[in-house]
Design a protein around this motif. Structure first.
Motif, PDB file in Angstrom:
ATOM      1  N   CYS A  31       6.731  13.615   1.427  1.00  0.00           N
ATOM      2  CA  CYS A  31       6.126  12.293   1.330  1.00  0.00           C
ATOM      3  C   CYS A  31       7.222  11.236   1.384  1.00  0.00           C
ATOM      4  CB  CYS A  31       5.272  12.156   0.070  1.00  0.00           C
ATOM      5  SG  CYS A  31       6.133  12.443  -1.471  1.00  0.00           S
ATOM      6  N   PHE A  32       6.814   9.993   1.573  1.00  0.00           N
ATOM      7  CA  PHE A  32       7.773   8.907   1.732  1.00  0.00           C
ATOM      8  C   PHE A  32       7.115   7.608   1.322  1.00  0.00           C
ATOM      9  CE2 PHE A  32       5.299   9.335   5.539  1.00  0.00           C
ATOM     10  CZ  PHE A  32       5.100   8.052   6.017  1.00  0.00           C
ATOM     11  N   ILE A  33       7.914   6.551   1.218  1.00  0.00           N
ATOM     12  CA  ILE A  33       7.358   5.264   0.799  1.00  0.00           C
ATOM     13  C   ILE A  33       7.322   4.287   1.979  1.00  0.00           C
ATOM     14  CG2 ILE A  33       8.058   5.557  -1.598  1.00  0.00           C
ATOM     15  CD1 ILE A  33      10.352   3.603  -1.099  1.00  0.00           C
ATOM     16  N   ILE A  34       6.330   3.412   1.931  1.00  0.00           N
ATOM     17  CA  ILE A  34       6.158   2.384   2.950  1.00  0.00           C
ATOM     18  C   ILE A  34       6.069   1.040   2.243  1.00  0.00           C
ATOM     19  CG2 ILE A  34       4.780   1.582   4.903  1.00  0.00           C
ATOM     20  CD1 ILE A  34       3.407   4.344   4.902  1.00  0.00           C
ATOM     21  N   GLU A  35       6.882   0.093   2.673  1.00  0.00           N
ATOM     22  CA  GLU A  35       6.870  -1.239   2.070  1.00  0.00           C
ATOM     23  C   GLU A  35       6.308  -2.256   3.056  1.00  0.00           C
ATOM     24  OE1 GLU A  35      10.002  -4.560   0.279  1.00  0.00           O
ATOM     25  OE2 GLU A  35      10.682  -2.512   0.680  1.00  0.00           O
ATOM     26  N   GLY A  36       5.390  -3.075   2.604  1.00  0.00           N
ATOM     27  CA  GLY A  36       4.880  -4.152   3.438  1.00  0.00           C
ATOM     28  C   GLY A  36       3.448  -3.952   3.900  1.00  0.00           C
ATOM     29  N   LYS A  37       2.705  -5.037   3.979  1.00  0.00           N
ATOM     30  CA  LYS A  37       1.285  -4.975   4.351  1.00  0.00           C
ATOM     31  C   LYS A  37       1.091  -4.491   5.786  1.00  0.00           C
ATOM     32  CE  LYS A  37       0.065  -8.743   1.188  1.00  0.00           C
ATOM     33  NZ  LYS A  37      -0.404 -10.154   1.076  1.00  0.00           N
ATOM     34  N   ARG A  38       1.853  -5.060   6.717  1.00  0.00           N
ATOM     35  CA  ARG A  38       1.683  -4.665   8.122  1.00  0.00           C
ATOM     36  C   ARG A  38       2.032  -3.196   8.318  1.00  0.00           C
ATOM     37  NH1 ARG A  38       4.707  -8.023  12.684  1.00  0.00           N
ATOM     38  NH2 ARG A  38       6.406  -7.743  11.198  1.00  0.00           N
ATOM     39  N   GLU A  39       3.130  -2.757   7.714  1.00  0.00           N
ATOM     40  CA  GLU A  39       3.559  -1.376   7.863  1.00  0.00           C
ATOM     41  C   GLU A  39       2.534  -0.402   7.279  1.00  0.00           C
ATOM     42  OE1 GLU A  39       5.362  -3.871   6.956  1.00  0.00           O
ATOM     43  OE2 GLU A  39       7.165  -3.935   8.212  1.00  0.00           O
ATOM     44  N   ILE A  40       1.974  -0.740   6.118  1.00  0.00           N
ATOM     45  CA  ILE A  40       0.960   0.103   5.503  1.00  0.00           C
ATOM     46  C   ILE A  40      -0.293   0.150   6.380  1.00  0.00           C
ATOM     47  CG2 ILE A  40      -0.615   0.317   3.519  1.00  0.00           C
ATOM     48  CD1 ILE A  40       1.672  -0.852   1.784  1.00  0.00           C
ATOM     49  N   TYR A  48      -2.156   8.254   8.982  1.00  0.00           N
ATOM     50  CA  TYR A  48      -1.370   8.774   7.861  1.00  0.00           C
ATOM     51  C   TYR A  48      -2.201   8.739   6.582  1.00  0.00           C
ATOM     52  CZ  TYR A  48       2.994   9.003  10.462  1.00  0.00           C
ATOM     53  OH  TYR A  48       3.973   9.347  11.363  1.00  0.00           O
ATOM     54  N   THR A  49      -1.947   9.700   5.719  1.00  0.00           N
ATOM     55  CA  THR A  49      -2.638   9.762   4.438  1.00  0.00           C
ATOM     56  C   THR A  49      -1.796   9.059   3.385  1.00  0.00           C
ATOM     57  OG1 THR A  49      -3.736  11.854   4.968  1.00  0.00           O
ATOM     58  CG2 THR A  49      -3.533  11.275   2.627  1.00  0.00           C
ATOM     59  N   ILE A  50      -2.375   8.053   2.766  1.00  0.00           N
ATOM     60  CA  ILE A  50      -1.718   7.329   1.675  1.00  0.00           C
ATOM     61  C   ILE A  50      -2.421   7.708   0.377  1.00  0.00           C
ATOM     62  CG2 ILE A  50      -1.450   5.034   0.646  1.00  0.00           C
ATOM     63  CD1 ILE A  50      -0.807   4.002   3.444  1.00  0.00           C
ATOM     64  N   THR A  51      -1.638   8.121  -0.595  1.00  0.00           N
ATOM     65  CA  THR A  51      -2.209   8.597  -1.857  1.00  0.00           C
ATOM     66  C   THR A  51      -2.110   7.583  -2.982  1.00  0.00           C
ATOM     67  OG1 THR A  51      -0.111   9.660  -2.454  1.00  0.00           O
ATOM     68  CG2 THR A  51      -1.740  11.009  -1.279  1.00  0.00           C
ATOM     69  N   GLN A  52      -1.079   6.728  -2.941  1.00  0.00           N
ATOM     70  CA  GLN A  52      -0.880   5.766  -4.022  1.00  0.00           C
ATOM     71  C   GLN A  52      -0.382   4.439  -3.461  1.00  0.00           C
ATOM     72  OE1 GLN A  52       1.991   7.653  -6.579  1.00  0.00           O
ATOM     73  NE2 GLN A  52       0.637   9.346  -7.134  1.00  0.00           N
ATOM     74  N   ILE A  53      -0.780   3.356  -4.105  1.00  0.00           N
ATOM     75  CA  ILE A  53      -0.271   2.031  -3.774  1.00  0.00           C
ATOM     76  C   ILE A  53       0.202   1.349  -5.052  1.00  0.00           C
ATOM     77  CG2 ILE A  53      -0.949  -0.307  -3.068  1.00  0.00           C
ATOM     78  CD1 ILE A  53      -2.542   0.892  -0.809  1.00  0.00           C
ATOM     79  N   ALA A  65      -4.193  -6.078  -2.301  1.00  0.00           N
ATOM     80  CA  ALA A  65      -3.725  -4.716  -2.023  1.00  0.00           C
ATOM     81  C   ALA A  65      -4.872  -3.812  -1.597  1.00  0.00           C
ATOM     82  CB  ALA A  65      -3.036  -4.145  -3.261  1.00  0.00           C
ATOM     83  N   SER A  66      -5.984  -3.893  -2.311  1.00  0.00           N
ATOM     84  CA  SER A  66      -7.114  -3.016  -2.013  1.00  0.00           C
ATOM     85  C   SER A  66      -7.801  -3.381  -0.697  1.00  0.00           C
ATOM     86  CB  SER A  66      -8.134  -3.049  -3.160  1.00  0.00           C
ATOM     87  OG  SER A  66      -8.639  -4.359  -3.349  1.00  0.00           O
ATOM     88  N   LYS A  67      -7.651  -4.633  -0.262  1.00  0.00           N
ATOM     89  CA  LYS A  67      -8.256  -5.064   0.995  1.00  0.00           C
ATOM     90  C   LYS A  67      -7.682  -4.297   2.181  1.00  0.00           C
ATOM     91  CE  LYS A  67      -9.334  -9.247   3.654  1.00  0.00           C
ATOM     92  NZ  LYS A  67      -9.155 -10.715   3.745  1.00  0.00           N
ATOM     93  N   LEU A  68      -6.409  -3.884   2.067  1.00  0.00           N
ATOM     94  CA  LEU A  68      -5.763  -3.144   3.149  1.00  0.00           C
ATOM     95  C   LEU A  68      -6.464  -1.826   3.426  1.00  0.00           C
ATOM     96  CD1 LEU A  68      -1.954  -3.585   2.317  1.00  0.00           C
ATOM     97  CD2 LEU A  68      -3.223  -4.681   4.164  1.00  0.00           C
ATOM     98  N   THR A  69      -7.070  -1.263   2.395  1.00  0.00           N
ATOM     99  CA  THR A  69      -7.669   0.064   2.526  1.00  0.00           C
ATOM    100  C   THR A  69      -9.188   0.041   2.494  1.00  0.00           C
ATOM    101  OG1 THR A  69      -7.621   0.454   0.117  1.00  0.00           O
ATOM    102  CG2 THR A  69      -5.641   1.030   1.368  1.00  0.00           C
ATOM    103  N   SER A  70      -9.781  -1.139   2.622  1.00  0.00           N
ATOM    104  CA  SER A  70     -11.231  -1.268   2.467  1.00  0.00           C
ATOM    105  C   SER A  70     -12.016  -0.486   3.508  1.00  0.00           C
ATOM    106  CB  SER A  70     -11.629  -2.750   2.507  1.00  0.00           C
ATOM    107  OG  SER A  70     -11.232  -3.339   3.742  1.00  0.00           O
ATOM    108  N   ASN A  71     -11.424  -0.276   4.686  1.00  0.00           N
ATOM    109  CA  ASN A  71     -12.134   0.445   5.748  1.00  0.00           C
ATOM    110  C   ASN A  71     -11.657   1.885   5.903  1.00  0.00           C
ATOM    111  OD1 ASN A  71     -13.665  -1.855   6.495  1.00  0.00           O
ATOM    112  ND2 ASN A  71     -11.944  -2.633   7.697  1.00  0.00           N
ATOM    113  N   ILE A  72     -10.855   2.339   4.957  1.00  0.00           N
ATOM    114  CA  ILE A  72     -10.283   3.687   5.033  1.00  0.00           C
ATOM    115  C   ILE A  72     -10.966   4.599   4.022  1.00  0.00           C
ATOM    116  CG2 ILE A  72      -8.180   5.059   4.857  1.00  0.00           C
ATOM    117  CD1 ILE A  72      -8.171   3.096   7.188  1.00  0.00           C
TER     118      ILE A  72
END
Length: 269
Positions: A31-40, A48-53, A65-72
């Motif tokens: 696993c790895f970390i991603i910084e930034g709204k556009r990158e996420i 990609y599977t994201i497990t934590q924000i 933050a949660s808006k980024l994943t609203s359609n996922i």
């Protein structure tokens, strides 16, 4: 689900700090970390599977933050962290207050799929500088290449600096890694012409035909392409240099070569 973390000694924070700094930890944990709204967002769009924000409320609210994943349709845990913690986690000097934990995707060349029967591929041999790799990925995204292959990689593709310098294009490209032997075998098995950027036994890059299955192969600025690659190329190509030096930044050179190939293929406006 959202929680608050206020200590740097929290085990989750300790792991994130290790993932930020150490390739061996990223490879072990897969696993790895991603910084930034556009990158996420690009990572999510790329499957990609994201497990934590993790978000810093002073910069980014839970709603943002949660808006980024609203359609996922993924289960993601949200954690609010203090400004002190976030500053330790953040890789950028200017930041957006949000970091995600994502799972690795396999980049082995044996799993590389290229649906296009007439592909255009970029191969980079042993690139060392994350900034150069990021720039190559941005160029590949702009040209909509069919694949980017990193041969004999010196750093893992999920290095935070590669993600940052590629502006998330590591997630928008079809990326594979492998040994140079594996890469050459892959290209040969798919009948892909290999054009190596080199000075020896080379012709002007504009005199070649890239309209058939083609791979543009670039090496490092310091050593160029290895003898092994040069022994297998279809044709070596060069960019005429009119100045004092005889080389340029690898990402600049790759961009020139790639867009000549795209021009020949009728690159759309």
């Amino acid at each position: 689900m959202q929680n608050k973390i206020q200590s740097l000694q929290n085990n989750k924070i300790k792991l994130l700090l290790q993932l930020k700094e150490k390739s061996k930890v990223r490879k072990k944990e897969k696993c790895f970390i991603i910084e930034g709204k556009r990158e996420i967002s690009l990572a999510l769009e790329g499957g990609y599977t994201i497990t934590q924000i993790y978000y810093c409320h002073d910069i980014c609210t839970y709603e943002q933050a949660s808006k980024l994943t609203s359609n996922i349709h993924q289960h993601i845990d949200f954690f609010e962290v203090t400004t002190e913690i976030y500053q330790k986690l953040a890789y950028r000097s200017t930041t957006e207050g949000i970091i995600a934990l994502a799972k690795y995707k396999s980049t082995t060349i044996e799993n590389l799929l290229i649906p296009n029967k007439n592909p255009l591929i970029l191969v980079a041999e042993a690139p060392e500088k994350p900034g150069n790799i990021g720039a190559l990925l941005r160029t590949a995204d702009a040209a909509q290449l069919d694949a980017v292959i990193i041969a004999n990689p010196k750093t893992d593709i999920y290095n935070p600096n590669i993600i940052r310098s590629s502006v998330g294009c590591v997630f928008t490209n079809n990326v594979a890694t492998g040994t140079m032997t594996e890469v050459i075998q892959f290209l040969k098995s798919h009948n892909i012409n290999m054009y190596g950027a080199a000075l020896d036994s080379s012709t002007n890059y504009t005199r070649q035909d890239y309209t058939k299955p083609s791979a543009i192969i670039v090496g490092t600025e310091a050593t160029g392409l290895s003898d092994y690659i040069l022994a297998h190329t279809t044709q070596n190509i060069k960019i005429p240099m009119n100045g004092v030096i005889d080389s340029m930044n690898v990402s600049v050179a790759a961009g020139i070569l790639i867009f000549e190939a795209k021009r020949q293929r009728g690159f759309d406006d």
